[in-house]
Design a protein around this motif. Structure first.
Motif, PDB file in Angstrom:
ATOM      1  N   SER A 111      24.333   3.842  10.413  1.00 48.35           N
ATOM      2  CA  SER A 111      22.925   3.527  10.174  1.00 48.35           C
ATOM      3  C   SER A 111      22.419   2.607  11.270  1.00 48.35           C
ATOM      4  CB  SER A 111      22.732   2.877   8.805  1.00 48.35           C
ATOM      5  OG  SER A 111      23.365   1.609   8.751  1.00 48.35           O
ATOM      6  N   THR A 112      21.096   2.577  11.421  1.00 43.25           N
ATOM      7  CA  THR A 112      20.462   1.661  12.355  1.00 43.25           C
ATOM      8  C   THR A 112      19.042   1.392  11.894  1.00 43.25           C
ATOM      9  OG1 THR A 112      20.131   1.185  14.717  1.00 43.25           O
ATOM     10  CG2 THR A 112      19.481   3.356  13.959  1.00 43.25           C
ATOM     11  N   LEU A 113      18.518   0.261  12.296  1.00 47.36           N
ATOM     12  CA  LEU A 113      17.141  -0.098  11.966  1.00 47.36           C
ATOM     13  C   LEU A 113      16.232   0.286  13.122  1.00 47.36           C
ATOM     14  CD1 LEU A 113      15.387  -1.662   9.805  1.00 47.36           C
ATOM     15  CD2 LEU A 113      15.549  -3.612  11.376  1.00 47.36           C
ATOM     16  N   ILE A 114      15.177   1.011  12.812  1.00 48.67           N
ATOM     17  CA  ILE A 114      14.114   1.255  13.783  1.00 48.67           C
ATOM     18  C   ILE A 114      13.048   0.203  13.508  1.00 48.67           C
ATOM     19  CG2 ILE A 114      12.426   2.891  14.685  1.00 48.67           C
ATOM     20  CD1 ILE A 114      14.184   5.149  13.617  1.00 48.67           C
ATOM     21  N   ASN A 146      11.542   4.701   4.938  1.00 43.32           N
ATOM     22  CA  ASN A 146      10.495   3.746   5.320  1.00 43.32           C
ATOM     23  C   ASN A 146      10.676   2.480   4.487  1.00 43.32           C
ATOM     24  OD1 ASN A 146       8.146   2.355   5.878  1.00 43.32           O
ATOM     25  ND2 ASN A 146       6.809   4.129   5.684  1.00 43.32           N
ATOM     26  N   VAL A 147      11.108   1.398   5.129  1.00 41.71           N
ATOM     27  CA  VAL A 147      11.336   0.137   4.416  1.00 41.71           C
ATOM     28  C   VAL A 147      10.237  -0.876   4.731  1.00 41.71           C
ATOM     29  CG1 VAL A 147      13.826   0.466   4.266  1.00 41.71           C
ATOM     30  CG2 VAL A 147      12.869  -0.701   6.254  1.00 41.71           C
ATOM     31  N   GLY A 148       9.181  -0.409   5.417  1.00 45.79           N
ATOM     32  CA  GLY A 148       8.076  -1.293   5.768  1.00 45.79           C
ATOM     33  C   GLY A 148       6.817  -0.954   5.007  1.00 45.79           C
ATOM     34  N   GLN A 149       5.689  -1.210   5.621  1.00 42.48           N
ATOM     35  CA  GLN A 149       4.395  -1.006   4.997  1.00 42.48           C
ATOM     36  C   GLN A 149       3.716   0.235   5.567  1.00 42.48           C
ATOM     37  OE1 GLN A 149       3.315  -3.084   2.479  1.00 42.48           O
ATOM     38  NE2 GLN A 149       5.362  -3.983   2.714  1.00 42.48           N
ATOM     39  N   GLY A 309       6.211  17.900   4.151  1.00 43.05           N
ATOM     40  CA  GLY A 309       6.004  16.459   4.100  1.00 43.05           C
ATOM     41  C   GLY A 309       5.759  15.856   5.461  1.00 43.05           C
ATOM     42  N   ASP A 310       5.027  14.744   5.475  1.00 38.73           N
ATOM     43  CA  ASP A 310       4.785  14.056   6.742  1.00 38.73           C
ATOM     44  C   ASP A 310       4.968  12.564   6.578  1.00 38.73           C
ATOM     45  OD1 ASP A 310       2.581  13.363   5.269  1.00 38.73           O
ATOM     46  OD2 ASP A 310       1.111  14.247   6.636  1.00 38.73           O
ATOM     47  N   ARG A 311       5.844  12.193   5.654  1.00 38.08           N
ATOM     48  CA  ARG A 311       6.021  10.780   5.376  1.00 38.08           C
ATOM     49  C   ARG A 311       7.466  10.372   5.639  1.00 38.08           C
ATOM     50  NH1 ARG A 311       1.715   8.836   2.286  1.00 38.08           N
ATOM     51  NH2 ARG A 311       0.338  10.481   1.576  1.00 38.08           N
ATOM     52  N   ALA A 312       7.631   9.247   6.296  1.00 34.29           N
ATOM     53  CA  ALA A 312       8.975   8.700   6.455  1.00 34.29           C
ATOM     54  C   ALA A 312       9.460   8.289   5.083  1.00 34.29           C
ATOM     55  CB  ALA A 312       8.947   7.487   7.379  1.00 34.29           C
ATOM     56  N   GLY A 313      10.775   8.364   4.903  1.00 35.98           N
ATOM     57  CA  GLY A 313      11.346   8.021   3.619  1.00 35.98           C
ATOM     58  C   GLY A 313      11.841   9.259   2.901  1.00 35.98           C
ATOM     59  N   ARG A 314      11.321  10.442   3.282  1.00 38.39           N
ATOM     60  CA  ARG A 314      11.889  11.658   2.754  1.00 38.39           C
ATOM     61  C   ARG A 314      13.152  11.965   3.540  1.00 38.39           C
ATOM     62  NH1 ARG A 314       7.314  15.796   0.813  1.00 38.39           N
ATOM     63  NH2 ARG A 314       5.807  14.268   0.098  1.00 38.39           N
TER      64      ARG A 314
END
Length: 333
Positions: A111-114, A146-149, A309-314
């Motif tokens: 894993s890595t953080l973007i 997606n761990v942000g806003q 879909g077009d959303r991060a987190g999927r």
């Protein structure tokens, strides 16, 4: 076994007759063999590989013209890191060191953080999981959360350079069912669609690549699951790729001696398998796809929601097709 080098840590997976080598820089697939047969173009852990060999590409694959894009009414400018074409290439994580979260003899998860930045103000947690099975081969699963806003734009690409024991692409037989090919401009951005036959790059029937130079985005693929094959007609050893994605990038690896063929898709989950079959040229590769010892790179079907879909987190990749925000599917350098 874990080793270290210029591409970070190397994790070697083994199961049955398979061996896979994963490197932490770019969460890359550095090698895959079956009974000694190379089924991708390999690289060493102590080198920086050319041509983005086997690297995970997030949060976009391929090129963004001028680095400029818009999302939900706001314009952004990415760093232009390919000055020859004036483009932003292959996202942020291909040369980022990923963390090994867990591993055993046949499986590793990284894993890595973007991190959010001015040009891409969203925070994503990216994950890549490689698992090796003596019967199923290598399974690769990619995801981003997606761990942000806010809602984030996301594209995921994975370009294994398919190979048959280092044989030049000139001598290999390619089957690609796509009926549409995209012409690219001087910046390698797809700008015009053509019929493959009229463009002179029609591989809908098994065809030896010869001197043809491929670095193109293809569309017009059959509904549902379709199949691409790369095969040595002399030995019948080959590689199979199956997917339900709506576009495919094919590149004959001209900048590394044409020793393989890069096939890049918006990847969610894939399997790599190698085998040998004594099939004649007239054998239908779609029928052979179910053979238990076939060579293969298989992308299982995704749900309609995942494809649209077009959303991060999927889980997996969102569609980043030709001419979408002038995002290209061109050469992998």
């Amino acid at each position: 076994m874990v080793r270290y080098g210029a591409s970070g840590r190397e994790v070697v997976l083994r199961d049955g007759d398979y061996e896979a080598r994963i490197v932490t820089v770019g969460a890359g697939l550095a090698g895959l063999t079956y009974r000694g047969h190379e089924v991708i173009v390999p690289h060493r852990v102590d080198e920086c590989p050319p041509a983005y060999l086997g690297k995970v590409l997030m949060p976009w694959p391929n090129r963004v013209a001028g680095g400029a894009y818009s999302w939900e009414g706001t314009s952004y400018d990415l760093p232009v890191d390919e000055p020859a074409f004036g483009t932003s290439l292959h996202g942020f994580v291909a040369f980022q060191d990923w963390r090994v979260d867990r591993s055993d003899a046949s499986c590793v998860q990284l894993s890595t953080l973007i991190a959010a930045r001015y040009s891409y103000p969203w925070t994503l947690l990216a994950s890549a999981r490689y698992s090796l099975d003596a019967r199923a081969g290598l399974t690769v699963e990619l995801s981003a959360t997606n761990v942000g806003q806010g809602t984030a734009p996301l594209g995921v690409g994975f370009p294994p350079y398919l190979a048959v024991d280092g044989i030049r692409a000139d001598h290999l037989e390619l089957t690609n069912p796509a009926s549409i090919i995209y012409e690219a401009d001087a910046s390698m951005i797809p700008v015009a669609a053509h019929d493959v036959a009229g463009f002179g790059l029609d591989f809908r029937s098994p065809t030896v690549i010869g001197e043809a130079g491929l670095d193109h985005c293809f569309a017009g693929l059959p509904p549902g699951t379709w199949t691409v094959t790369l095969r040595d007609p002399d030995s019948s050893v080959g590689v199979l790729l199956s997917s339900d994605a709506r576009w495919l990038q094919v590149y004959t690896a001209d900048n590394i001696g044409r020793v393989g063929v890069a096939d890049e898709l918006p990847a969610q989950r894939l399997q790599l398998r190698h085998g040998r079959r004594r099939a004649g040229r007239g054998t239908d590769p779609l029928a052979e796809r179910i053979h238990p010892r076939r060579a293969g790179l298989v992308f299982p079907s995704r749900s309609a929601d995942e494809r649209q879909g077009d959303r991060a987190g999927r889980r997996g990749a969102q569609h980043v097709g030709p001419q979408a925000d002038r995002t290209s599917t061109g050469r992998n350098q």
